[in-house]
Design an enzyme around this catalytic site. Structure first.
Site, PDB file in Angstrom:
ATOM      1  N   LYS A 255       0.844  -1.198   0.000  1.00  0.00           N
ATOM      2  CA  LYS A 255       0.000   0.000   0.000  1.00  0.00           C
ATOM      3  C   LYS A 255       0.879   1.247   0.000  1.00  0.00           C
ATOM      4  O   LYS A 255       1.829   1.347   0.779  1.00  0.00           O
ATOM      5  CB  LYS A 255      -0.951   0.021   1.197  1.00  0.00           C
ATOM      6  CG  LYS A 255      -1.893   1.227   1.194  1.00  0.00           C
ATOM      7  CD  LYS A 255      -3.030   1.050   2.178  1.00  0.00           C
ATOM      8  CE  LYS A 255      -2.577   1.165   3.612  1.00  0.00           C
ATOM      9  NZ  LYS A 255      -2.061   2.537   3.920  1.00  0.00           N
TER      10      LYS A 255
ATOM     11  N   GLU B  19       0.842   5.612  -0.010  1.00  0.00           N
ATOM     12  CA  GLU B  19       0.064   6.809   0.290  1.00  0.00           C
ATOM     13  C   GLU B  19       0.387   7.918  -0.704  1.00  0.00           C
ATOM     14  O   GLU B  19       1.524   8.068  -1.137  1.00  0.00           O
ATOM     15  CB  GLU B  19       0.376   7.312   1.703  1.00  0.00           C
ATOM     16  CG  GLU B  19      -0.042   6.369   2.809  1.00  0.00           C
ATOM     17  CD  GLU B  19       0.199   6.968   4.185  1.00  0.00           C
ATOM     18  OE1 GLU B  19       0.521   8.172   4.260  1.00  0.00           O
ATOM     19  OE2 GLU B  19       0.057   6.238   5.178  1.00  0.00           O
TER      20      GLU B  19
ATOM     21  N   GLU C  45      -9.355   7.611   3.663  1.00  0.00           N
ATOM     22  CA  GLU C  45      -9.298   7.832   5.105  1.00  0.00           C
ATOM     23  C   GLU C  45      -9.761   9.232   5.478  1.00  0.00           C
ATOM     24  O   GLU C  45      -9.265  10.230   4.950  1.00  0.00           O
ATOM     25  CB  GLU C  45      -7.873   7.605   5.619  1.00  0.00           C
ATOM     26  CG  GLU C  45      -7.734   7.775   7.117  1.00  0.00           C
ATOM     27  CD  GLU C  45      -6.419   7.274   7.665  1.00  0.00           C
ATOM     28  OE1 GLU C  45      -6.194   7.426   8.884  1.00  0.00           O
ATOM     29  OE2 GLU C  45      -5.607   6.729   6.890  1.00  0.00           O
TER      30      GLU C  45
END
Length: 268
Positions: free
Chosen positions: A113, A115, A183
């Site tokens: 993952k 960001e 998020e």
């Protein structure tokens, strides 16, 4: 180990919500392996909930690999997402691919993952995908950028920020990301992004319209008594159970009730 891209696509195509929970160690991984949860995330959130840091920034690649190895051993039937930590991929395309390659080769994780939404991250996503590395994108509140975002606060509240996040979501999907974590964004934005791209979205504080949800295990189990963000529902109260068990142990030890005859080795 299941193929995470096929797993997510099957559930996404069927309109079935995807459940994800973080995990950092072998013991909890063995427990989660016996549950119905779809996927485990070895997040750099370990910097806060395991190491006691104020942010995720101190976490190293070696630490992610260490914890991901343990989780993969404990949960062989689950797909595993591994975070790439701060500055393990932002310095160059080559370094990013090298870091992701280490994670996949050394841990048996299903994907990595990343960001962010910069042109560099979009290009890195494309290059990783071309190299055979499944990429899980992450937008909204990106903890590795917490200082430049002004702290842990809801993202995408202005029209300009909303439009940019929608555009970047599309660009990341086009670059090859197979899923997107959202998020701390308004529910309406989570819904709009989910409807505007053809890959699954996993939300944490992003409302009910995403393709799935993720929570930190310590939070959903009620192990952190002092953490009460608006998006969190505590599905257990393990902090109380843990304290009760330890206090019971302490009481029996101090009263010499433990170990009893049932817990000692006899001569005959």
């Amino acid at each position: 180990m299941k193929n995470i891209i096929l797993q997510y696509k099957k559930k996404y195509d069927a309109g079935e919500p995807i459940s994800v929970v973080t995990c950092y160690d072998y013991t909890f991984a063995t427990l989660f392996n016996r549950t119905d949860v779809d996927c485990l995330l070895v997040g750099d959130s370990l910097g806060m909930v395991i190491q006691g840091n104020q942010s995720t920034l101190p976490v190293t690649l070696d630490e992610i690999i260490y914890h991901t190895k343990a989780v993969c051993k404990g949960a062989p039937d689950k797909t595993i997402i591994a975070d790439l930590p701060f500055l393990s991929y932002q310095t160059s395309i080559e370094e990013g691919i090298r870091s992701a390659g280490r994670v996949l080769k050394e841990t048996n994780a299903s994907c990595v993952k990343l960001e962010g939404d910069s042109e560099f991250i979009i290009e890195l996503t494309k290059r990783m995908t071309e190299s055979g590395i499944p990429v899980f994108a992450h937008l909204g509140l990106t903890p590795q950028s917490v200082h430049t975002l002004g702290g842990h606060r809801v993202q995408g509240k202005t029209e300009a920020a909303r439009n940019k996040m929608i555009r970047k979501s599309r660009e990341l999907a086009e670059a090859g990301a197979f899923a997107l974590l959202l998020e701390m964004v308004p529910e309406s934005l989570g819904k709009e992004i989910t409807e505007s791209i053809r890959i699954p979205t996993i939300g944490i504080g992003a409302g009910k319209y995403t393709s799935g949800q993720v929570l930190v295990m310590q939070d959903l189990l009620g192990l952190n008594e002092d953490f009460h963000p608006k998006f969190l529902k505590k599905f257990g109260n393990l902090s109380g159970a843990v304290k009760e068990a330890v206090n019971a142990y302490h009481k029996e030890v101090t009263k010499r009730e433990y170990p009893s005859e049932a817990h000692v080795f006899l001569d005959t």
